[in-house]
Design a protein around this motif. Structure first.
Motif, PDB file in Angstrom:
ATOM      1  N   ASP A 221      50.616  82.010  52.074  1.00 25.76           N
ATOM      2  CA  ASP A 221      49.903  81.236  51.115  1.00 25.76           C
ATOM      3  C   ASP A 221      49.904  79.818  51.750  1.00 25.76           C
ATOM      4  N   PHE A 222      48.784  79.126  51.757  1.00 18.87           N
ATOM      5  CA  PHE A 222      48.517  78.050  52.434  1.00 18.87           C
ATOM      6  C   PHE A 222      49.427  76.918  51.873  1.00 18.87           C
ATOM      7  N   GLN A 223      49.243  76.877  50.835  1.00 13.58           N
ATOM      8  CA  GLN A 223      49.983  75.555  49.909  1.00 13.58           C
ATOM      9  C   GLN A 223      51.539  75.860  50.314  1.00 13.58           C
TER      10      GLN A 223
ATOM     11  N   LEU B 154      32.646  69.815  58.533  1.00 10.90           N
ATOM     12  CA  LEU B 154      33.110  70.036  57.264  1.00 10.90           C
ATOM     13  C   LEU B 154      33.904  71.522  57.016  1.00 10.90           C
ATOM     14  N   LEU B 155      35.113  71.140  57.159  1.00  8.17           N
ATOM     15  CA  LEU B 155      36.039  72.279  56.941  1.00  8.17           C
ATOM     16  C   LEU B 155      37.141  72.188  55.990  1.00  8.17           C
ATOM     17  N   PRO B 156      37.739  73.225  55.423  1.00  8.84           N
ATOM     18  CA  PRO B 156      38.941  72.876  54.548  1.00  8.84           C
ATOM     19  C   PRO B 156      39.999  71.890  55.087  1.00  8.84           C
ATOM     20  N   THR B 157      40.251  70.887  54.172  1.00  4.92           N
ATOM     21  CA  THR B 157      41.285  69.838  54.736  1.00  4.92           C
ATOM     22  C   THR B 157      42.300  69.859  53.388  1.00  4.92           C
ATOM     23  N   ILE B 158      43.573  69.055  53.913  1.00  5.33           N
ATOM     24  CA  ILE B 158      44.509  69.253  52.752  1.00  5.33           C
ATOM     25  C   ILE B 158      43.939  67.956  51.693  1.00  5.33           C
TER      26      ILE B 158
ATOM     27  N   VAL C 139      51.148  73.034  59.354  1.00  5.04           N
ATOM     28  CA  VAL C 139      50.020  72.708  59.976  1.00  5.04           C
ATOM     29  C   VAL C 139      49.303  71.572  59.714  1.00  5.04           C
ATOM     30  N   SER C 140      49.770  70.637  58.862  1.00  2.00           N
ATOM     31  CA  SER C 140      49.178  69.453  58.638  1.00  2.00           C
ATOM     32  C   SER C 140      48.680  68.603  59.575  1.00  2.00           C
ATOM     33  N   GLY C 141      47.612  67.979  59.666  1.00  2.00           N
ATOM     34  CA  GLY C 141      46.941  67.265  60.616  1.00  2.00           C
ATOM     35  C   GLY C 141      47.707  66.056  61.009  1.00  2.00           C
ATOM     36  N   GLN C 142      48.291  65.584  60.077  1.00  2.00           N
ATOM     37  CA  GLN C 142      49.197  64.324  60.291  1.00  2.00           C
ATOM     38  C   GLN C 142      50.108  64.469  61.136  1.00  2.00           C
ATOM     39  N   ARG C 143      50.764  65.673  60.824  1.00  2.00           N
ATOM     40  CA  ARG C 143      51.958  66.192  61.793  1.00  2.00           C
ATOM     41  C   ARG C 143      51.419  66.289  63.201  1.00  2.00           C
TER      42      ARG C 143
ATOM     43  N   GLY D 128      32.779  66.821  73.062  1.00  2.00           N
ATOM     44  CA  GLY D 128      32.876  67.489  71.473  1.00  2.00           C
ATOM     45  C   GLY D 128      33.687  66.684  70.442  1.00  2.00           C
ATOM     46  N   GLY D 129      33.449  66.569  69.229  1.00  2.00           N
ATOM     47  CA  GLY D 129      34.407  65.992  68.099  1.00  2.00           C
ATOM     48  C   GLY D 129      35.688  66.570  68.415  1.00  2.00           C
ATOM     49  N   MET D 130      36.681  65.934  68.474  1.00  2.00           N
ATOM     50  CA  MET D 130      38.104  66.200  68.611  1.00  2.00           C
ATOM     51  C   MET D 130      38.915  65.326  67.600  1.00  2.00           C
ATOM     52  N   GLN D 131      39.513  66.082  66.536  1.00  2.00           N
ATOM     53  CA  GLN D 131      40.423  65.174  65.536  1.00  2.00           C
ATOM     54  C   GLN D 131      41.710  64.593  66.508  1.00  2.00           C
ATOM     55  N   TRP D 132      41.641  63.099  66.376  1.00  2.00           N
ATOM     56  CA  TRP D 132      42.603  62.351  66.832  1.00  2.00           C
ATOM     57  C   TRP D 132      42.480  61.922  68.282  1.00  2.00           C
TER      58      TRP D 132
ATOM     59  N   HIS E  23      40.553  83.081  56.912  1.00  2.00           N
ATOM     60  CA  HIS E  23      39.443  83.255  56.947  1.00  2.00           C
ATOM     61  C   HIS E  23      38.929  81.642  57.445  1.00  2.00           C
ATOM     62  N   ASN E  24      39.650  80.925  58.126  1.00  2.00           N
ATOM     63  CA  ASN E  24      39.787  79.725  58.517  1.00  2.00           C
ATOM     64  C   ASN E  24      40.154  79.655  60.181  1.00  2.00           C
ATOM     65  N   THR E  25      39.945  80.584  60.708  1.00  2.00           N
ATOM     66  CA  THR E  25      40.433  80.757  62.159  1.00  2.00           C
ATOM     67  C   THR E  25      40.430  79.693  62.869  1.00  2.00           C
TER      68      THR E  25
HETATM   69  P1  NAD Z   1      44.307  68.913  57.549  1.00  2.00           P
HETATM   70  O1  NAD Z   1      45.497  68.132  57.773  1.00  2.00           O
HETATM   71  O2  NAD Z   1      43.694  68.625  56.353  1.00  2.00           O
HETATM   72  O3  NAD Z   1      44.512  70.422  57.778  1.00  2.00           O
HETATM   73  C1  NAD Z   1      45.134  71.053  58.854  1.00  2.00           C
HETATM   74  C2  NAD Z   1      44.654  72.318  59.080  1.00  2.00           C
HETATM   75  O4  NAD Z   1      44.811  73.337  58.279  1.00  2.00           O
HETATM   76  C3  NAD Z   1      43.015  72.189  59.522  1.00  2.00           C
HETATM   77  O5  NAD Z   1      42.745  73.272  60.598  1.00  2.00           O
HETATM   78  C4  NAD Z   1      42.265  72.711  58.272  1.00  2.00           C
HETATM   79  O6  NAD Z   1      41.062  73.262  58.078  1.00  2.00           O
HETATM   80  C5  NAD Z   1      43.328  73.590  57.595  1.00  2.00           C
HETATM   81  N1  NAD Z   1      43.549  73.630  56.207  1.00  2.00           N
HETATM   82  C6  NAD Z   1      43.493  72.738  55.219  1.00  2.00           C
HETATM   83  N2  NAD Z   1      43.310  73.190  54.101  1.00  2.00           N
HETATM   84  C7  NAD Z   1      43.396  74.540  54.041  1.00  2.00           C
HETATM   85  C8  NAD Z   1      43.323  75.564  53.236  1.00  2.00           C
HETATM   86  N3  NAD Z   1      43.292  75.318  51.707  1.00  2.00           N
HETATM   87  N4  NAD Z   1      42.982  76.811  53.433  1.00  2.00           N
HETATM   88  C9  NAD Z   1      42.898  77.074  54.794  1.00  2.00           C
HETATM   89  N5  NAD Z   1      43.321  76.309  55.887  1.00  2.00           N
HETATM   90  C10 NAD Z   1      43.281  74.852  55.353  1.00  2.00           C
HETATM   91  O7  NAD Z   1      43.321  68.705  58.618  1.00  2.00           O
HETATM   92  P2  NAD Z   1      43.113  67.431  59.683  1.00  2.00           P
HETATM   93  O8  NAD Z   1      44.037  67.742  61.186  1.00  2.00           O
HETATM   94  O9  NAD Z   1      43.453  66.210  59.214  1.00  2.00           O
HETATM   95  O10 NAD Z   1      41.482  67.628  59.953  1.00  2.00           O
HETATM   96  C11 NAD Z   1      40.618  66.981  59.166  1.00  2.00           C
HETATM   97  C12 NAD Z   1      39.612  68.166  59.116  1.00  2.00           C
HETATM   98  O11 NAD Z   1      38.832  68.099  60.397  1.00  2.00           O
HETATM   99  C13 NAD Z   1      40.036  69.696  58.789  1.00  2.00           C
HETATM  100  O12 NAD Z   1      38.805  70.242  58.022  1.00  2.00           O
HETATM  101  C14 NAD Z   1      40.003  70.322  60.103  1.00  2.00           C
HETATM  102  O13 NAD Z   1      39.895  71.481  60.514  1.00  2.00           O
HETATM  103  C15 NAD Z   1      38.826  69.412  60.916  1.00  2.00           C
HETATM  104  N6  NAD Z   1      38.913  69.475  62.523  1.00  2.00           N
HETATM  105  C16 NAD Z   1      37.896  68.800  63.272  1.00  2.00           C
HETATM  106  C17 NAD Z   1      37.941  68.687  64.467  1.00  2.00           C
HETATM  107  C18 NAD Z   1      37.059  68.012  65.136  1.00  2.00           C
HETATM  108  O14 NAD Z   1      36.513  68.069  66.318  1.00  2.00           O
HETATM  109  N7  NAD Z   1      36.113  67.375  64.337  1.00  2.00           N
HETATM  110  C19 NAD Z   1      38.780  69.364  65.231  1.00  2.00           C
HETATM  111  C20 NAD Z   1      40.078  69.803  64.505  1.00  2.00           C
HETATM  112  C21 NAD Z   1      39.856  70.024  63.125  1.00  2.00           C
END
Ligand code: NAD
Length: 331
Positions: free
Chosen positions: A260-262, A75-79, A269-273, A20-24, A235-237
């Protein structure tokens, strides 16, 4: 005897296992190793900083394997909003013909891939979404149960019921995702009507996985109680490893008035971290995805060893079930 299914025939692979697709984590070295081992390796598009970088990753994967591999676009919420269309175009122009899509509102993306003669495996967490994806023209569904790493949706249907419901409702092939890490799981998935399995967390603890050794060891030592859901209140469990940061996120979400997310969560939770966890090996540094099957993972094999073992185990389980039938017939 290889396990031949509609999935292996459609994709031209030997073992009915999709990474499966896995970020990083879904980078050329891992995707190529999975494909070389007989499964379907997947590059995660958003792990690459730009569509141009994805082109280079595709070329690199091709240098490492001549076997089929795919590209994941989620396609999910992203920063920071990614250029989804740009990633899709880059992959199609580079000749990729297998895509894993996941997340919200995938219609445009699926239509684009189908218009370019691609095979689309779409990940869904409910039968309603699966049926909607069928109408959009996907070829295979990846039915993702509650056990999965990352985003399980909001309905919390475990794989056992969700896959049995898929068997009742779906007319196109599907694979089982969420909770799968071994041959017993593959045999169970086949019994539930699936044409194969999708694995993420299991592939994180392989020799070719690009993550720090400490995190691979953490996975091996972890139990099935070591994951937690975050973002439930948004709602983005997402199911992630239970550590200092995810525990803090859950605490913040449970406060009266919620989080509050922001303001409260973004920096934690940032993906970069989270990416740095895989580089520095500190399991508590940020958020990282892990599924409940983490409790099943006891070693760090090569992808080839893993897929050979899964194939053999599944065959043994299927054979032992055939024997049950013979015993019953004798009674
Ligand atoms: P990111 O740094 O943009 O966000 C970190 C996490 O916060 C993610 O889970 C994201 O869905 C969530 N998020 C961001 N903005 C939000 C908001 N306004 N409200 C609620 N939640 C919010 O994410 P990233 O780690 O750079 O990843 C990029 C994208 O890929 C995200 O959408 C992430 O969910 C998704 N993702 C993909 C995989 C995959 O297998 N392809 C795995 C994990 C996450």
């Amino acid at each position: 005897m290889p396990i031949v299914t509609e999935l292996t025939r459609l994709l031209g692979i030997r073992v009915p296992v999709v990474q499966g697709g896995m970020q990083w984590v879904g980078v050329p070295a891992l995707a190529a190793a999975v494909s070389q081992a007989g499964g379907l390796g997947i590059l995660t598009a958003l792990t690459q900083p730009s569509p141009e970088a994805l082109r280079a990753a595709i070329k690199e994967t091709r240098r490492l394997t001549q076997k089929p591999f795919g590209v994941n676009i989620t396609l999910l919420p992203t920063i920071n909003p990614p250029d989804y269309a740009g990633y899709a175009r880059a992959a199609v122009e580079e000749g990729v013909r297998i895509f894993e899509t996941a997340g919200n509102n995938p219609k445009k993306l699926i239509e684009y891939f189908k218009a370019n003669n691609c095979i689309v495996i779409h990940k869904c967490t409910t039968i309603r979404h699966a049926k909607s994806a069928v109408r959009m023209g996907v070829d295979v569904l990846s039915i993702d149960g509650y056990e999965c790493a990352g985003h399980p949706g909001e309905e919390d249907i475990p794989g056992l019921v969700l896959l049995a419901r898929a068997a009742q409702e779906l007319k196109i092939p599907y694979i089982a995702s969420g909770g799968f890490a071994d041959g017993r799981g593959l045999a169970a998935a086949l019994a539930l009507g699936s044409q194969g399995i999708n694995m993420g967390t299991r592939f994180m603890a392989t020799v070719e996985s690009p993550i720090h050794e400490n995190i691979k060891k953490t996975i091996v030592e972890a139990s099935e109680t070591d994951t937690v859901h975050i973002f439930r209140t948004l709602h983005n469990t997402a199911r992630v490893f239970k550590n200092a940061v995810s525990t803090e996120v859950v605490r913040l979400e449970r406060r009266p008035g919620g989080a509050d997310f922001q303001k409260d969560l973004k920096d934690l939770v940032s993906g970069q971290r989270g990416r740095l966890v895989y580089e520095n090996g500190d399991k508590d540094y940020g958020i990282w995805s892990a599924g409940i099957c983490i409790g099943l993972i006891k070693d760090i094999p090569t992808c080839e060893e893993l897929l050979d073992r899964i194939e053999k185990e599944a065959e043994e389980v299927i054979e032992s079930m055939n024997k049950l039938r013979v015993v019953k017939a004798k009674l």
